[in-house]
Write an enzyme that holds these catalytic residues in place. Structure first.
Site, PDB file in Angstrom:
ATOM      1  CG  MET A  70      24.389   0.721 -41.341  1.00 23.77           C
ATOM      2  SD  MET A  70      22.911   1.238 -41.902  1.00 23.77           S
ATOM      3  CE  MET A  70      22.969   2.544 -42.967  1.00 23.77           C
TER       4      MET A  70
ATOM      5  N   GLY B 259      34.508   3.063 -35.263  1.00 24.86           N
ATOM      6  CA  GLY B 259      33.533   1.759 -35.214  1.00 24.86           C
ATOM      7  C   GLY B 259      33.337   1.051 -36.311  1.00 24.86           C
ATOM      8  N   GLY B 260      32.675  -0.209 -35.819  1.00 22.60           N
ATOM      9  CA  GLY B 260      32.330  -1.129 -37.032  1.00 22.60           C
ATOM     10  C   GLY B 260      31.733  -0.549 -38.181  1.00 22.60           C
TER      11      GLY B 260
ATOM     12  CG  ASP C 276      15.361  -0.413 -43.935  1.00 24.67           C
ATOM     13  OD1 ASP C 276      15.957  -1.527 -43.355  1.00 24.67           O
ATOM     14  OD2 ASP C 276      14.911   0.391 -43.481  1.00 24.67           O
TER      15      ASP C 276
ATOM     16  CG  HIS D  63      16.256   2.294 -40.256  1.00 26.98           C
ATOM     17  ND1 HIS D  63      16.378   1.369 -41.404  1.00 26.98           N
ATOM     18  CD2 HIS D  63      17.474   2.254 -39.774  1.00 26.98           C
ATOM     19  CE1 HIS D  63      17.796   0.870 -41.420  1.00 26.98           C
ATOM     20  NE2 HIS D  63      18.270   1.350 -40.253  1.00 26.98           N
TER      21      HIS D  63
END
Length: 334
Positions: A233, A11-12, A151, A180
């Site tokens: 991320m 995935g991304g 974060d 989160h």
């Protein structure tokens, strides 16, 4: 040396995360799993001249079990990304079942692994993993983590920008606590390693806090429907995984904010709950990592009245998120 596994590797987030783990010298074996394209991702990564051996697996022929066999660290970015207009509740409906099934595989194949959950909404998916592990009698709260590092990365970046020196971003440290998502994200800007100027107006503080809390919306909007925060991320996930790998190796004194089950350190949890003024089962605070996972949950320290208000606003939402995850597993039988 450790074997790392990425569940959702095509995935991304999964692809750049797998790349960063392949580049980490502490990883000697990398197992990749997804419902599509994983053998191709593994073949691509295997051409990179670092020491780790890479294998990719699909669901067929017990692929999940094969990927997880011998795992020391399992990182879970699997799930659908957030799109414009999609709430984290929408995400929950889709991602909860995905995470439940992956957690079941972990419980059966690699129950001693350190589990790092990226799949959103983290406030709910971490309790889902915990409840699955409990049902299989293999839950160790010291080894389960919700990755909230993005974060922290955002807070460091944005503070450096406000200080007028983006080169400081790598050295700025801002504790980010709570959870989160949205208002559950509480940046303790008063504890920044590089203090904001005394002239910083209340409106500026509120705007900076909001940007840390809802930075993901910036990315979703900027990508115009083409995705969410994937590269940042992946970077944040790899940063936290690197700290876990260093702790496994025996390095001491490693700390990081992370979303954990508070039974992982009962004495630290008792002190934290007194600071919060509320009973809660999961919370992101600064944690000291050790070779067995959570070593200590550290206290919040001195917070401002403004930050106390943010914490008070976060707690009811966080409690609701936790209950949603627990309730999801309480219903169906595994």
């Amino acid at each position: 040396m450790p074997k790392a596994v990425v569940l959702g590797a095509a995935g991304g987030i999964g692809q750049p995360l797998s790349l960063l783990l392949k580049a980490n010298p502490l990883v000697t074996e990398l197992g990749l799993y997804d419902i599509v394209n994983t053998p191709g991702v593994a073949a691509d990564l295997s051409h990179i001249n670092t020491q780790s051996k890479v294998n990719g697996f699909l669901p067929a022929d017990d692929g999940l079990e094969k990927a997880l066999t011998g795992a020391d660290v399992v990182v879970i970015p699997a799930g659908v990304p957030r799109k414009p207009g999609m709430t984290r509740d929408d995400l929950f409906k889709i991602n909860a079942g995905i995470v439940r099934d992956l957690a079941t595989g972990i419980a059966k194949t690699s129950p001693k692994a350190f589990i790092l959950v990226i799949s959103n909404p983290v406030n709910s998916t971490v309790p889902i993993v915990a409840e699955v592990l409990k049902k299989h009698g293999v839950f160790d709260p010291k080894r389960l983590f919700g990755v909230t590092t993005l974060d922290v990365v955002r807070a460091s970046t944005f503070v450096a920008e406000k200080l007028g020196d983006p080169s400081l971003a790598a050295s700025v440290t801002v504790p980010v606590i709570g959870g989160h998502s949205g208002v559950t994200i509480v940046p303790l800007l008063s504890q920044s390693s590089h203090p904001l100027p005394d002239s910083f107006a209340t409106s500026e503080l509120e705007a900076l806090t909001f940007r840390v809390q809802f930075g993901g919306d910036e990315v979703v909007k900027a990508k115009d429907g083409a995705g969410s925060a994937t590269l940042s991320m992946a970077f944040a996930g790899a940063e936290f995984a690197a700290k876990i790998l260093r702790a496994i190796k025996g390095e001491s004194g490693i700390t990081a904010p992370t979303y954990v089950n508070l039974t992982s350190d009962p004495s630290g949890a008792e002190a934290l709950k007194k600071e919060l003024g509320k009973e809660i089962d999961y919370f992101s605070s600064v944690v000291e990592l050790g070779s067995n996972g959570v070593s200590k949950i550290l206290p919040l320290g001195k917070v401002t009245d403004y930050e106390r208000g943010l914490i008070n606003a976060a707690l009811p939402e966080l409690a609701s998120n936790i209950d949603k995850g627990v309730s999801f597993i309480a219903g169906p039988k595994l």
